[in-house]
Design a protein around this motif. Structure first.
Motif, PDB file in Angstrom:
ATOM      1  N   ALA A  85       0.824  -1.212   0.000  1.00  0.00           N
ATOM      2  CA  ALA A  85       0.000   0.000   0.000  1.00  0.00           C
ATOM      3  C   ALA A  85       0.860   1.265   0.000  1.00  0.00           C
ATOM      4  O   ALA A  85       0.541   2.251  -0.668  1.00  0.00           O
ATOM      5  N   ALA A  86       1.953   1.235   0.768  1.00  0.00           N
ATOM      6  CA  ALA A  86       2.850   2.399   0.793  1.00  0.00           C
ATOM      7  C   ALA A  86       3.468   2.652  -0.572  1.00  0.00           C
ATOM      8  O   ALA A  86       3.619   3.805  -1.008  1.00  0.00           O
ATOM      9  N   ILE A  87       3.827   1.565  -1.278  1.00  0.00           N
ATOM     10  CA  ILE A  87       4.392   1.739  -2.619  1.00  0.00           C
ATOM     11  C   ILE A  87       3.342   2.299  -3.580  1.00  0.00           C
ATOM     12  O   ILE A  87       3.625   3.184  -4.404  1.00  0.00           O
ATOM     13  N   CYS A  88       2.100   1.808  -3.444  1.00  0.00           N
ATOM     14  CA  CYS A  88       1.051   2.269  -4.356  1.00  0.00           C
ATOM     15  C   CYS A  88       0.717   3.747  -4.145  1.00  0.00           C
ATOM     16  O   CYS A  88       0.462   4.492  -5.112  1.00  0.00           O
ATOM     17  N   PHE A  89       0.713   4.190  -2.896  1.00  0.00           N
ATOM     18  CA  PHE A  89       0.339   5.576  -2.612  1.00  0.00           C
ATOM     19  C   PHE A  89       1.530   6.518  -2.555  1.00  0.00           C
ATOM     20  O   PHE A  89       1.360   7.692  -2.187  1.00  0.00           O
ATOM     21  N   SER A  90       2.719   6.043  -2.867  1.00  0.00           N
ATOM     22  CA  SER A  90       3.875   6.950  -2.921  1.00  0.00           C
ATOM     23  C   SER A  90       3.719   7.956  -4.062  1.00  0.00           C
ATOM     24  O   SER A  90       4.188   9.097  -3.961  1.00  0.00           O
TER      25      SER A  90
END
Length: 684
Positions: A302-307
């Motif tokens: 999720a962190a990678i997607c919303f970066s």
């Protein structure tokens, strides 16, 4: 004997191949599962010899044993030319753990060996090859432990996983106590006594965990979920120690304060870790590691997607009136992710009048509706999967703990903080002492530092363990005291909850009884006596003709009333059954045979039941009473030369058995007699 180990090695190859070649991953996984099944089948061939079974599972094998020099040279060249990696033997149990062969480890044949190793019934010592401090002078062969031949102060008993778990609990409790006292008496300007004590025990704990990871390898070590918690605390401790040393050496108080703040975070690990000792086999605890792994993986994705969204908002905020930093935007997105959706609508226009509300609304919808639902579903499926295989997972973790407890490193026998002093003494001594001298020094130091523990273990195994004289006598005394209590006290709910119900004791006493008297006739005995079988054990209503008249006999010690005052049995049966459905109507469909001469009407072929058609027309047997009398007479002839008291006991037993048989036949023929009586009254 190495066939089981070889199957598990091949399983590891197929598991690695399934990760490399995704096109044939299913085939490779099927082959890996087949290797596990084959290893389990081969293991059953050694089940008849327990010592041999233990040897198959615990003996360390070298995968290059028996290889030609050309193959060894090729393997060495492919590994970089180092010979150190070639000498890495492992046992079948260790290979089963590293390859996740949970069904093999949870099988009863494997668990029998694991349980014997855990309790110390099986004693062995493996040769240490990767130990921090090896003592291979006197390896012990595999044997069954016997307290009669073992020394009283046996330092090898410290490696029994059962005792090791108890000692580990106390060591961890002491570590937690010094941790709390260190934080309670913290001083940023100087080092206190409790801080030195905590650092000493923490270093001992870190050395103990490092020894375990070195001996069995990181893969086996990290497979135990408790070791993940221990490793996390060790990382926090060394971070605290580095900041604390830096703060004291440079007179920077802020670094020391930060060090104590970081150490306080370790309480989140230490307190649950101590509590997990009591509920280690709970399904929630077993599923915790898998759920944490799934959660961390999902949050990372999720962190990678919303970066990308983070970078977009930071770019838009550069032209807005409100100054947004990258850290503040990330913190705002974290709050929205965990449910504070109102911030997304309140701060949306501060990024951009047009794109800000659109982006923040889409992020709130994705994070709080879609992705959060996916996260909950993933964790629920993980818990359900672990719950379905809770017993297999628990036995797998139990096998890991057992193998870790019997590691061959010499430092295992030392308890914190003595393992640090032993390492500082024995490690330099191993460079110039002979193996025998090193072994003698090691045994002396172990017995010197753990004398009270060895004394307690020796007393327990010889006097207080299960089956020992002192424990059994204590149990008998407690049972006698409990039996002497009044009945109203023994039946109190609180007393029954503490002591237990006496019904289970009654059942156990019945099944543990070994009757020395003659065995009762068996229902499945095919032998026949001279009278043509054992009619006393034959169901008259289902096997033979129903035309049998047996006069009920009175048990011994009971007086029969005069014949004038006795009510005919046929009338009593008729009086009891008259208000209900006639017994003749109930037994008619089940009649298995008939006799016209006895006054019983013959059923037609259509009226007879399938059982009557199959078992009908059985030969008539002699009356049971007469046959029993003949058997009694024959037995009396055989036991004429026996002692009188034994003869009386056997006669009494035969009379009671005869009475029970006759009462049983009386109950089975009541319906027949009632039917015969009714029909005979209507005949001319």
């Amino acid at each position: 004997m190495a066939a089981v180990y070889a199957c598990l090695v091949v399983r590891s190859y197929f598991l690695a191949a399934s990760e490399d070649d995704l096109a044939y991953a299913g085939v490779m996984l099927s082959r890996a599962n087949l290797c596990e099944i084959l290893a389990l089948k081969l293991l059953t061939r050694f089940a008849t010899n327990h010592i041999q079974l233990v040897a198959v599972l615990t003996t360390s094998w070298n995968p290059l044993a028996g290889a030609t020099p050309e193959i060894v040279a090729e393997v060495t060249e492919s590994l970089g030319g180092s010979d150190d990696v070639l000498n890495c033997p492992q046992s079948a149990l260790e290979m089963a753990i590293s390859t996740q062969a949970k069904h093999l480890l949870s099988a009863p044949i494997s668990q029998k060996v694991v349980n014997d190793i855990y309790t110390g019934r099986v004693v062995f010592s493996a040769v240490a090859n990767r130990s921090l401090l090896a003592d291979n002078y006197k390896p012990r062969p595999i044997e069954i432990y016997d307290t009669r031949t073992a020394p009283f102060l046996d330092h090898y008993r410290l490696r029994v996983p059962k005792y090791g778990a108890i000692l580990e609990f106390f060591n961890f409790a002491i570590l937690l106590l010094t941790f709390v006292l260190c934080l309670f008496h913290q001083d940023p300007y100087r080092v206190t006594f409790w801080e030195v004590t905590f650092i000493l025990f923490a270093l001992s704990f870190a050395l103990q965990e490092y020894t375990a990871s070195t001996e069995h390898g990181w893969i086996i070590y990290i497979a135990n979920m408790w070791n993940v918690f221990d490793t996390s605390f060790i990382l926090i401790f060394f971070s605290y120690l580095g900041l604390r040393i830096h703060g004291l050496s440079h007179d920077e108080v802020q670094h020391s304060i930060t060090a104590f703040d970081l150490l306080a975070c370790g309480a989140c690990i230490l307190f649950p870790r101590l509590a997990f000792f009591a509920v280690s086999n709970n399904v929630v605890i077993l599923a915790l590691r898998a759920m944490i792994a799934e959660f961390v993986f999902f949050m990372g994705m999720a962190a990678i997607c919303f970066s990308g969204l983070l970078f977009t908002l930071w770019t838009l905020a550069a032209t807005s009136d409100k100054q947004w930093t990258l850290k503040s935007i990330a913190w705002l997105m974290t709050q929205i992710w965990f449910g504070n959706t109102f911030l997304s609508f309140g701060q949306a226009e501060s990024f951009h009048p047009l794109f800000g509300p659109i982006l923040m609304t889409g992020f709130a919808a994705l994070s709080n509706t879609l992705l959060l639902t996916i996260l909950i579903s993933t964790l629920s499926n993980t818990f359900a999967r672990i719950d379905a295989n809770a017993s297999v997972e628990y036995l797998f973790q139990f096998a890991i703990t057992t193998i870790e407890g019997v590691k061959s490193d010499a430092l295992v026998s030392y308890q914190p903080p003595f393992n640090i002093f032993a390492f500082l003494i024995l490690k330099p001594a191993s460079w110039f002492l002979t193996p025998r001298a090193l072994h003698t020094l090691n045994v002396f130091l172990v017995k010197l530092t753990t004398f009270p523990i060895l004394l307690a273990i020796g007393i327990y195994e010889r006097y207080l363990a299960s089956g020992r004289v002192l424990r059994e006598s204590g149990k008998d005394a407690a049972q006698s005291l409990f039996n002497s209590l009044p009945r109203h006290i023994k039946t109190m709910p609180i007393v029954e909850a503490l002591v237990g119900s006496t019904t289970n004791d009654l059942y156990e006493a019945i099944f543990d009884l070994d009757d020395p008297r003659a065995q009762a006739p068996s229902l499945f005995d095919d032998t026949e006596d001279e009278d043509g079988g054992n009619p006393g054990l034959r169901s008259i209503a289902s096997r033979d003709s129903m035309n049998i008249s047996v006069r009920p006999s009175t048990p011994t010690g009971t007086r029969r009333p005069p014949s004038s005052t006795r009510t005919p049995h046929r009338e009593r049966v008729s009086a009891r059954t008259s208000p209900r459905r006639p017994v003749s109507n109930v037994l008619a469909p089940l009649a298995l045979g008939s006799d016209d001469q006895a006054g019983v009407s013959t059923l037609t072929e259509d009226q007879r039941s399938p059982l009557a058609k199959l078992f009908g027309a059985r030969p008539q047997v002699e009356p049971v009473a007469e046959s029993s009398v003949r058997r009694v007479e024959a037995l009396l002839e055989d036991v004429r030369d026996l002692p009188v008291h034994k003869l009386k006991d056997e006669m009494k037993e035969l009379q009671e058995r005869q009475a029970r048989i006759e009462n049983l036949l009386l109950m089975l023929t009541r319906g027949m007699r009632n039917e015969t009586g009714h029909r005979s009254d209507t005949m001319p």
